[in-house]
Design a protein around this motif. Structure first.
Motif, mmCIF file in Angstrom:
data_model
loop_
_atom_site.group_PDB
_atom_site.id
_atom_site.type_symbol
_atom_site.label_atom_id
_atom_site.label_comp_id
_atom_site.label_asym_id
_atom_site.label_seq_id
_atom_site.Cartn_x
_atom_site.Cartn_y
_atom_site.Cartn_z
ATOM 1 N N VAL A 193 8.087 -4.344 -14.802
ATOM 2 C CA VAL A 193 7.473 -5.650 -15.055
ATOM 3 C C VAL A 193 5.974 -5.520 -15.348
ATOM 4 O O VAL A 193 5.472 -6.057 -16.332
ATOM 5 N N ALA A 194 5.271 -4.789 -14.487
ATOM 6 C CA ALA A 194 3.814 -4.690 -14.607
ATOM 7 C C ALA A 194 3.350 -3.422 -15.307
ATOM 8 O O ALA A 194 2.176 -3.304 -15.649
ATOM 9 N N GLY A 195 4.255 -2.462 -15.484
ATOM 10 C CA GLY A 195 3.872 -1.208 -16.130
ATOM 11 C C GLY A 195 3.517 -0.120 -15.124
ATOM 12 O O GLY A 195 3.250 -0.398 -13.948
ATOM 13 N N ASN A 196 3.504 1.111 -15.605
ATOM 14 C CA ASN A 196 3.254 2.253 -14.730
ATOM 15 C C ASN A 196 1.844 2.264 -14.157
ATOM 16 O O ASN A 196 1.643 2.559 -12.975
ATOM 17 N N ALA A 197 0.863 1.949 -14.994
ATOM 18 C CA ALA A 197 -0.531 2.023 -14.543
ATOM 19 C C ALA A 197 -0.788 1.053 -13.395
ATOM 20 O O ALA A 197 -1.408 1.404 -12.382
ATOM 21 N N SER A 198 -0.318 -0.182 -13.544
ATOM 22 C CA SER A 198 -0.498 -1.173 -12.484
ATOM 23 C C SER A 198 0.243 -0.760 -11.222
ATOM 24 O O SER A 198 -0.276 -0.910 -10.101
ATOM 25 N N THR A 199 1.450 -0.228 -11.377
ATOM 26 C CA THR A 199 2.236 0.199 -10.218
ATOM 27 C C THR A 199 1.525 1.306 -9.467
ATOM 28 O O THR A 199 1.467 1.299 -8.226
ATOM 29 N N LYS A 200 0.960 2.254 -10.188
ATOM 30 C CA LYS A 200 0.256 3.368 -9.539
ATOM 31 C C LYS A 200 -0.972 2.869 -8.781
ATOM 32 O O LYS A 200 -1.267 3.358 -7.685
ATOM 33 N N ARG A 201 -1.670 1.886 -9.351
ATOM 34 C CA ARG A 201 -2.827 1.328 -8.651
ATOM 35 C C ARG A 201 -2.385 0.618 -7.365
ATOM 36 O O ARG A 201 -3.040 0.732 -6.322
ATOM 37 N N GLN A 202 -1.288 -0.117 -7.447
ATOM 38 C CA GLN A 202 -0.810 -0.829 -6.266
ATOM 39 C C GLN A 202 -0.294 0.139 -5.198
ATOM 40 O O GLN A 202 -0.486 -0.093 -4.002
ATOM 41 N N ILE A 203 0.352 1.217 -5.628
ATOM 42 C CA ILE A 203 0.779 2.240 -4.674
ATOM 43 C C ILE A 203 -0.425 2.802 -3.941
ATOM 44 O O ILE A 203 -0.411 2.952 -2.706
ATOM 45 N N PHE A 204 -1.470 3.104 -4.679
ATOM 46 C CA PHE A 204 -2.668 3.670 -4.052
ATOM 47 C C PHE A 204 -3.296 2.667 -3.092
ATOM 48 O O PHE A 204 -3.712 3.021 -1.982
ATOM 49 N N GLY A 205 -3.372 1.401 -3.498
ATOM 50 C CA GLY A 205 -3.963 0.385 -2.634
ATOM 51 C C GLY A 205 -3.179 0.199 -1.347
ATOM 52 O O GLY A 205 -3.759 0.148 -0.252
ATOM 53 N N TYR A 206 -1.861 0.110 -1.466
ATOM 54 C CA TYR A 206 -1.031 -0.035 -0.267
ATOM 55 C C TYR A 206 -1.136 1.207 0.626
ATOM 56 O O TYR A 206 -1.103 1.092 1.860
ATOM 57 N N THR A 207 -1.247 2.369 0.021
ATOM 58 C CA THR A 207 -1.349 3.593 0.814
ATOM 59 C C THR A 207 -2.637 3.623 1.623
ATOM 60 O O THR A 207 -2.648 4.050 2.788
#
Length: 311
Positions: free
Chosen positions: A214-228
């Motif tokens: 839905v949001a794309g790989n780049a956005s997902t990777k940023r959200q993964i990093f933020g949640y981590t």
């Protein structure tokens, strides 16, 4: 909601369901983590519980988790049939009818809640019932196919077991059990989104709106990093609030920094094979992370209780 819908049958029934097919409905690999975190909540809770009652409580939590997993497989049998990692499950493979899975899941769910209430207390039983409802209805039926935040909100279902274990001993919910809930809740998005990054074609084919699709790989990777980052900080709450000692603190720091480093590496990768490899590495590490952190928390508390390590 039609609980008995023949249109959800996705394959030709090849024969009677076997014992191993019913066991597969329980999602044993997922159940291991659910049971372990519930045991940690039960062991570290203040108070005394009869060992036999404790074993019954753990079994009830395991049975309840298995029941909700069976309900999940019943409802998701259509999309399971088009995803490579799920197409061999009993229903899409044609070894079991959806009705069999539904009945099995309902019986296990009702039995586990009733037995837990009778064996321990109805606070624990109520939490278990809500956990099953949350996973089977809120996540599986309502959220999973409607929003890319399905894992974020639905992750609460997997975070309840330590609270159930705690309540089985104390009959209450406390700040300690809430913190254990929070750690699992915050762990869930980076864990599942890492999986979604290297399995996004599966989710795309099934029409499940996972974040990368839905949001794309780049956005997902940023959200993964933020949640981590938030997860690593939240894992220090037991230390900051005074109910964990040096063993847990050291483990939480090392594992948290390792998680952040892997998330950072994923964030810095491109959109190619290296990204999928990095996502898979992060996903595999996330499985170990939760086991290690909860084991350290349990060990620290047991040593404090029986050995006076940091009392």
């Amino acid at each position: 909601m039609a609980f008995l819908d023949d249109s959800r049958s996705t394959g030709h029934l090849t024969g009677e369901a076997r014992v191993e097919d019913y066991l597969a409905l329980l999602k044993p690999s997922v159940m291991q983590l659910v049971v372990f975190t519930a045991i940690v909540g039960l062991v570290v809770a203040p108070g005394v519980i009869n060992p036999i009652v404790a074993i019954i409580a753990v079994l009830c939590i395991a049975i309840g988790a298995g029941g909700s997993a069976a309900l999940n497989m019943w409802y998701d049998s259509d999309i399971d049939a088009v995803m490579s990692r799920t197409l061999n499950r009993p229903i899409p493979a044609g070894r079991m009818t959806p009705e069999q899975a539904l009945i099995f899941g309902m019986v296990l769910s009702l039995f586990s809640v009733a037995l837990l209430g009778l064996a321990t207390n109805w606070v624990a039983a109520g939490l278990l019932a809500f956990t099953i409802f949350f996973y089977a209805v809120i996540y599986t039926i309502w959220l999973k196919r409607r929003t890319p935040q399905n894992i974020v909100i639905g992750g609460a279902a997997g975070a309840f077991p330590p609270m159930v274990g705690w309540a089985a001993v104390t009959g209450t919910v406390s700040i300690e059990s809430v913190v254990l809930f929070l750690i699992i809740f915050l762990w869930t998005p980076p864990h599942f989104w890492a999986l979604a990054l290297y399995k996004q074609s599966d989710y795309g084919a099934a029409g499940v709106p996972m974040m990368p699709n839905v949001a794309g790989n780049a956005s997902t990777k940023r959200q993964i990093f933020g949640y981590t980052l938030v997860l690593a900080a939240s894992a220090m709450l037991p230390t900051w609030l005074g109910f964990a000692g040096p063993i847990y603190t050291a483990v939480a720091v090392v594992t948290g920094l390792s998680f952040v480093l892997l998330a950072w590496r994923l964030l810095r990768t491109g959109e190619d094979v290296a990204m999928r490899r990095s996502a898979r590495t992060l996903f595999n590490y996330s499985l170990s992370y939760l086991f290690i952190v909860f084991f350290a928390f349990m060990t620290d508390n047991l040593l404090a209780r029986f050995g006076g390590v940091f009392a």
